[in-house]
Design an enzyme around this catalytic site. Structure first.
Site, PDB file in Angstrom:
ATOM      1  CB  ALA A  91      60.143 -23.129 -76.314  1.00  0.00           C
TER       2      ALA A  91
ATOM      3  CE  LYS B 128      65.150 -35.830 -62.863  1.00  0.00           C
ATOM      4  NZ  LYS B 128      65.195 -36.849 -63.887  1.00  0.00           N
TER       5      LYS B 128
ATOM      6  CE  LYS C  90      65.456 -39.626 -60.765  1.00  0.00           C
ATOM      7  NZ  LYS C  90      66.085 -40.738 -61.489  1.00  0.00           N
TER       8      LYS C  90
HETATM    9  N1  HSE Z   1      69.573 -40.757 -65.389  1.00  0.00           N
HETATM   10  C1  HSE Z   1      68.444 -41.230 -64.641  1.00  0.00           C
HETATM   11  C2  HSE Z   1      68.547 -42.722 -64.436  1.00  0.00           C
HETATM   12  C3  HSE Z   1      67.113 -40.945 -65.265  1.00  0.00           C
HETATM   13  O1  HSE Z   1      69.503 -43.345 -64.881  1.00  0.00           O
HETATM   14  O2  HSE Z   1      67.673 -43.261 -63.787  1.00  0.00           O
HETATM   15  C4  HSE Z   1      66.730 -39.509 -65.119  1.00  0.00           C
HETATM   16  O3  HSE Z   1      66.615 -39.150 -63.776  1.00  0.00           O
END
Ligand code: HSE
Length: 443
Positions: A45, A107, A207
């Site tokens: 999708a 995340k 994270k």
């Molecule tokens: N933008 C993130 C980074 C990757 O630079 O690690 C995606 O979480």
């Protein structure tokens, strides 16, 4: 359930989705050999079927209606690879309610709405897997959830954002200022046009919340975590860090203190140059974990990118296909714990660390003594001082101090007083020092 294959549908076909589609199609035979039966890509999708993509899937697989996947009884596994909170949250909740397993790389969704999603999954006896949500291609979720499940985790330290690690590496190596290093990260394709989410620490904080849940069985709220980005760091700080034997990293940390209280924080930190994380350069991610039985381990690898992230999504799909076939949902609880605790991390004001402080002061007699006097009154012990002479024609000089461990509350009070002195002419730079990252296990 179709017994000759496991059918999957993808929500989203950006960088990660295109990588997953490519692996499902190009590596079909290999996956079949590993799994014993095929993983079959049924539908993808997308918002706009005519958009250019990093890899072009067969046109007949594309649909602009996500409900051709979500709620479709012929599709067993839904991979949510669109990012953002809505409509991802609604689609994931509907997939779960329809009895579909979910793989997600999102995340922010899990950090902010994980409880409701995991509770719904348990109630509907389906699995939600999310290896790709933290540190891209590094199998950190499985490591904490299963590989280290017998360990009480003393602490983990993570470099969880590649964009900021790239910027900090360039500032360290080449003495660049933040704006120039950020522009280089954008040119190299790491930083977004609006880099706020990465550089102010929110991506890494999401994270960190997920890893904290896996390590400690506590899913903290974003409001309970100290989050500080890298945009205020200057080349001078990198210069002094080198002189003092440190490197500066954006560090995600969870640990238990001596009283067993949980500390969760995300901020720039000075690490000893010989620590396990100090050499992790460029856009790489890494996590240093210390467990009571295993000791110290380091996982290192690409934290983003089309194929590394697809590698983690495919691993989840293979596992889900096996779990569905064995009819053993929730083989391991989503976050690795039977029960999450309601414990909250301790407030930042109660955290204690060592500090690097860079004052900008007028080069006059008595300035150092007055600042030292304020620190003595608050019970903060100074470990080292560096003062350079003023350049010709300049009155202001940097005065750098390293302190021994002190409580954040005392440090904030001392800095407020020091910054009010007439001889302190800019607000003082504070970077916490993390000696616990020191290299372990060396002979
Ligand atoms: N933008 C993130 C980074 C990757 O630079 O690690 C995606 O979480």
């Amino acid at each position: 359930m179709n017994t000759s294959q496991t059918t999957v549908g993808l929500l989203g076909c950006g960088n990660v989705g295109a990588g997953v589609a490519r692996m499902l199609i190009e590596d079909r035979d290999f996956i079949n050999q590993k799994l014993g039966w095929p993983l079959s890509l049924a539908k993808i999708a997308v918002r706009d079927a005519s958009s250019r993509r990093p890899w072009t899937p067969p046109r007949e697989l594309l649909t602009t209606d996500p409900y051709e996947i979500v709620g479709n009884p012929d599709i067993e596994v839904v991979a949510e690879l669109m990012g953002g909170i809505e409509p991802a949250r609604t689609l994931v909740m509907k997939a779960i309610a329809s009895g579909q397993h979910v793989v997600t790389a999102n995340k922010a969704l899990l950090a902010l709405h994980g409880r409701e999603i995991f509770e719904a999954a348990a109630a509907h006896k389906v699995e939600v897997m999310f290896e790709a949500a933290v540190a891209g291609g590094i199998p950190i979720i499985r490591t904490l959830k299963e590989g280290l499940s017998a360990n009480r985790i003393h602490y983990f330290f993570g470099i969880l954002n590649g964009t900021t690690n790239y910027i900090l590496s360039r500032m360290t190596r080449e003495g660049l200022d933040f704006a120039t290093a950020l522009a280089a990260a954008q040119k190299a394709g790491y930083a977004e046009a609006d880099p706020t989410f990465d550089v102010e620490g929110f991506d890494a904080a999401h994270k960190l919340i997920i890893l904290t849940a896996l390590a400690y069985g506590v899913l903290p709220s974003l409001d309970d975590i100290h989050v500080e980005g890298i945009s205020r760091l200057t080349p001078e700080d990198f210069h002094f860090a080198r002189e003092l034997g440190f490197v500066i990293k954006l560090l995600a940390m969870s640990s238990r203190d001596q009283e067993g209280r949980l500390e969760v924080r995300l901020h720039p930190a000075m690490l000893p140059q010989d620590s396990l994380l100090a050499g992790i350069g460029g856009a790489m991610n890494a996590v240093h974990i210390s467990g009571h039985a295993v000791g110290d381990i380091l996982l290192n690898g690409p934290g983003a990118g089309m194929m590394p992230t697809a590698s983690s999504v495919l691993a989840d799909m293979v596992e889900l296909a096996r779990a569905a076939r064995a009819n053993c949902s929730a083989r391991v609880p989503a976050l690795g714990w039977c029960r999450l605790s309601d414990e909250r991390p301790k407030p930042m004001s109660e955290v204690s660390t060592a500090y690097y402080l860079r004052f900008t002061v007028l080069d006059r007699p008595g300035v150092l003594a007055r600042i030292a006097g304020i620190f003595a009154e608050k019970g903060i012990s100074i470990a080292q001082v560096i003062q350079k002479s003023a350049a010709p024609g300049e009155e202001a000089v940097p005065l750098v101090m390293l302190t021994h461990t002190a409580a954040e509350r005392d440090m904030n009070a001392a800095l407020k007083e020091a910054d009010d002195l007439d001889s302190v002419i800019e607000s003082t730079m504070l970077i916490r020092v993390e000696e616990r990252c020191a290299a372990r296990g060396a002979a």
